[in-house]
Design an enzyme around this catalytic site. Structure first.
Site, PDB file in Angstrom:
ATOM      1  N   SER A  14       9.692  45.903 -17.030  1.00  0.00           N
ATOM      2  CA  SER A  14      11.063  45.356 -17.120  1.00  0.00           C
ATOM      3  C   SER A  14      11.822  46.773 -17.426  1.00  0.00           C
ATOM      4  O   SER A  14      11.419  47.755 -18.400  1.00  0.00           O
ATOM      5  CB  SER A  14      11.130  44.424 -18.455  1.00  0.00           C
ATOM      6  OG  SER A  14      12.418  44.583 -18.783  1.00  0.00           O
ATOM      7  N   HIS A  39      11.220  44.145 -12.856  1.00  0.00           N
ATOM      8  CA  HIS A  39      12.023  42.808 -13.353  1.00  0.00           C
ATOM      9  C   HIS A  39      13.509  43.430 -14.189  1.00  0.00           C
ATOM     10  O   HIS A  39      13.400  44.551 -14.686  1.00  0.00           O
ATOM     11  CB  HIS A  39      11.178  42.441 -14.510  1.00  0.00           C
ATOM     12  CG  HIS A  39      11.577  41.286 -15.412  1.00  0.00           C
ATOM     13  ND1 HIS A  39      11.262  39.999 -15.097  1.00  0.00           N
ATOM     14  CD2 HIS A  39      12.015  41.249 -16.746  1.00  0.00           C
ATOM     15  CE1 HIS A  39      11.798  39.194 -15.970  1.00  0.00           C
ATOM     16  NE2 HIS A  39      12.186  39.929 -17.020  1.00  0.00           N
ATOM     17  N   ASP A  41      16.543  42.525 -16.438  1.00  0.00           N
ATOM     18  CA  ASP A  41      16.917  41.759 -17.636  1.00  0.00           C
ATOM     19  C   ASP A  41      18.206  41.514 -17.901  1.00  0.00           C
ATOM     20  O   ASP A  41      18.901  42.845 -18.327  1.00  0.00           O
ATOM     21  CB  ASP A  41      16.287  42.166 -19.029  1.00  0.00           C
ATOM     22  CG  ASP A  41      14.845  41.739 -18.827  1.00  0.00           C
ATOM     23  OD1 ASP A  41      14.487  40.483 -18.544  1.00  0.00           O
ATOM     24  OD2 ASP A  41      13.869  42.480 -19.203  1.00  0.00           O
ATOM     25  N   MET A  43      21.656  40.457 -19.794  1.00  0.00           N
ATOM     26  CA  MET A  43      22.110  39.760 -21.082  1.00  0.00           C
ATOM     27  C   MET A  43      23.533  39.894 -21.177  1.00  0.00           C
ATOM     28  O   MET A  43      24.146  41.019 -20.943  1.00  0.00           O
ATOM     29  CB  MET A  43      21.221  40.715 -22.222  1.00  0.00           C
ATOM     30  CG  MET A  43      19.697  40.637 -22.177  1.00  0.00           C
ATOM     31  SD  MET A  43      19.135  41.621 -23.420  1.00  0.00           S
ATOM     32  CE  MET A  43      17.277  41.236 -22.989  1.00  0.00           C
ATOM     33  N   HIS A  72      16.374  38.446 -14.265  1.00  0.00           N
ATOM     34  CA  HIS A  72      16.463  37.464 -15.111  1.00  0.00           C
ATOM     35  C   HIS A  72      17.580  37.298 -15.781  1.00  0.00           C
ATOM     36  O   HIS A  72      18.041  38.246 -16.703  1.00  0.00           O
ATOM     37  CB  HIS A  72      15.073  37.902 -16.140  1.00  0.00           C
ATOM     38  CG  HIS A  72      14.874  36.951 -17.374  1.00  0.00           C
ATOM     39  ND1 HIS A  72      14.034  37.490 -18.413  1.00  0.00           N
ATOM     40  CD2 HIS A  72      15.306  35.947 -17.604  1.00  0.00           C
ATOM     41  CE1 HIS A  72      14.211  36.590 -19.429  1.00  0.00           C
ATOM     42  NE2 HIS A  72      14.878  35.588 -18.860  1.00  0.00           N
ATOM     43  N   MET A  74      19.967  36.138 -18.481  1.00  0.00           N
ATOM     44  CA  MET A  74      20.091  35.692 -19.949  1.00  0.00           C
ATOM     45  C   MET A  74      21.488  35.315 -20.330  1.00  0.00           C
ATOM     46  O   MET A  74      21.919  36.231 -21.102  1.00  0.00           O
ATOM     47  CB  MET A  74      19.272  36.526 -21.008  1.00  0.00           C
ATOM     48  CG  MET A  74      17.641  36.363 -20.729  1.00  0.00           C
ATOM     49  SD  MET A  74      16.820  37.586 -21.338  1.00  0.00           S
ATOM     50  CE  MET A  74      16.733  38.833 -20.111  1.00  0.00           C
ATOM     51  N   MET A 143       9.068  32.427 -21.570  1.00  0.00           N
ATOM     52  CA  MET A 143       9.395  33.483 -22.802  1.00  0.00           C
ATOM     53  C   MET A 143       8.342  33.403 -23.874  1.00  0.00           C
ATOM     54  O   MET A 143       8.059  32.425 -24.509  1.00  0.00           O
ATOM     55  CB  MET A 143      10.900  33.357 -23.255  1.00  0.00           C
ATOM     56  CG  MET A 143      12.013  33.637 -22.205  1.00  0.00           C
ATOM     57  SD  MET A 143      11.861  35.251 -21.503  1.00  0.00           S
ATOM     58  CE  MET A 143      11.977  36.397 -22.911  1.00  0.00           C
ATOM     59  N   GLY A 151      10.085  44.994 -27.027  1.00  0.00           N
ATOM     60  CA  GLY A 151       9.348  45.555 -28.108  1.00  0.00           C
ATOM     61  C   GLY A 151       8.952  44.404 -29.060  1.00  0.00           C
ATOM     62  O   GLY A 151       8.549  44.898 -30.357  1.00  0.00           O
ATOM     63  N   ASP A 179       6.916  36.595 -20.165  1.00  0.00           N
ATOM     64  CA  ASP A 179       7.802  37.864 -20.450  1.00  0.00           C
ATOM     65  C   ASP A 179       7.740  37.678 -21.997  1.00  0.00           C
ATOM     66  O   ASP A 179       8.330  36.955 -22.654  1.00  0.00           O
ATOM     67  CB  ASP A 179       9.463  37.331 -19.812  1.00  0.00           C
ATOM     68  CG  ASP A 179      10.166  38.526 -19.836  1.00  0.00           C
ATOM     69  OD1 ASP A 179       9.896  39.650 -20.443  1.00  0.00           O
ATOM     70  OD2 ASP A 179      11.402  38.231 -19.481  1.00  0.00           O
TER      71      ASP A 179
HETATM   72  C1  DX5 Z   1      13.330  40.002 -23.410  1.00  0.00           C
HETATM   73  C2  DX5 Z   1      13.281  40.481 -21.988  1.00  0.00           C
HETATM   74  C3  DX5 Z   1      11.944  41.061 -21.606  1.00  0.00           C
HETATM   75  C4  DX5 Z   1      11.579  42.492 -22.306  1.00  0.00           C
HETATM   76  C5  DX5 Z   1      10.154  42.543 -22.516  1.00  0.00           C
HETATM   77  O1  DX5 Z   1      14.481  39.442 -23.710  1.00  0.00           O
HETATM   78  O2  DX5 Z   1      13.475  39.414 -21.188  1.00  0.00           O
HETATM   79  O3  DX5 Z   1      11.991  41.291 -20.435  1.00  0.00           O
HETATM   80  O4  DX5 Z   1      12.244  43.640 -21.516  1.00  0.00           O
HETATM   81  O5  DX5 Z   1       9.982  43.622 -23.299  1.00  0.00           O
HETATM   82  P1  DX5 Z   1       8.468  43.858 -23.972  1.00  0.00           P
HETATM   83  O6  DX5 Z   1       7.492  43.840 -22.641  1.00  0.00           O
HETATM   84  O7  DX5 Z   1       8.758  45.234 -24.561  1.00  0.00           O
HETATM   85  O8  DX5 Z   1       8.259  42.829 -24.794  1.00  0.00           O
HETATM   86 ZN    ZN Z   2      12.954  39.415 -18.838  1.00  0.00          ZN
END
Ligand code: DX5
Ligand code: ZN
Length: 232
Positions: A14, A39, A41, A43, A72, A74, A143, A151, A179
């Site tokens: 990611s 990947h 993300d 947001m 992805h 969100m 999820m 993190g 994820d």
């Molecule tokens: C969270 C994201 C993830 C995130 C995962 O909302 O969708 O893809 O980057 O991060 P780690 O692997 O650090 O949990």
């Molecule tokens: Zn993600």
């Protein structure tokens, strides 16, 4: 699995956990380090309590890797932006089941744009919420943290949901992706439960060099492959 071969193991770093001041370099580094997919993300500060990047930033990353761009979303609403994410170079576009009232329409729109369609479930959403769209999806994203931040710690109840969804998807060419909180420690349980695509942000980008990314990706891949009865 009756009726279909197991889906190949995929490790998808990611970009959220990368150094945003050098995104092109980071995409090239994880590509070279053995990532299967990238990947991305997205947001919006509305569907999730954080803001990341949009289609123009994905378009800027696109020339730096030929690997699958796994976007992805969100964001809510998502429908007005699907075309922009397709044009930016996404190969897979995943929307959240919770992002709007017309999930079926969003998935149809993604496929009409010629892209693979994914649906994602927050930890609070049961597997049954997507039973009606099971023939509309190429990927189910489970999820295993509440989305918004990298993190966070893996939520163990995701494992039962993964098994349930793998059974629900049996006989169909559907990737099950996980994820949030994926590390070499959690990867084996995740793969054993039936997921074949593992997203990892902090566990891949820690160390900050291509060499570290390579070791980090290998550690996750080895743990997952072992649980699948394969050698990585
Ligand atoms: C969270 C994201 C993830 C995130 C995962 O909302 O969708 O893809 O980057 O991060 P780690 O692997 O650090 O949990
Ligand atoms: Zn993600």
């Amino acid at each position: 699995m009756p009726g279909s071969a197991p889906r190949p193991l995929v490790i998808a770093p990611s970009i959220l956990a990368s150094d945003f001041s050098k995104l092109g370099d980071e995409v090239r580094a994880v590509d070279q380090a053995g990532a299967d997919w990238i990947h991305l993300d997205v947001m919006d500060g509305h569907f999730v309590p954080n803001i990341s990047f949009g289609p123009d930033v994905i378009k800027a990353m696109r020339p730096h890797s030929k690997k699958i761009f796994d976007t992805h979303l969100m964001i809510a609403p998502c429908d007005p932006y699907l075309e922009a994410f397709a044009k930016a170079g996404s190969d897979i576009i995943t929307v959240h089941a919770e992002a709007g009232p017309h999930l079926h329409r969003s998935l149809q729109a993604i496929r009409a744009l010629g892209k693979k369609a994914g649906v994602s479930l927050n930890p609070a959403t049961p597997a049954a919420a997507i039973e009606h769209v099971i023939d509309m999806v190429d990927l189910i994203l489970v999820m295993s943290v509440n989305p918004g931040f990298g993190g966070q710690a893996f939520i163990p109840s995701a494992l039962e949901k993964i098994s349930h969804l793998r059974a629900m998807a049996a006989g169909r060419p559907i990737d099950i992706e996980v994820d949030g909180g994926v590390t070499p420690d959690t990867a084996a349980k995740i793969a054993a439960a039936g997921a074949n695509a593992l997203v990892a942000g902090s566990a891949v980008f820690k160390g900050g060099t291509e060499g570290a990314y390579k070791a980090n990706i290998s550690a996750i891949r080895n743990a997952a492959a072992g649980a699948r009865g394969e050698t990585a």
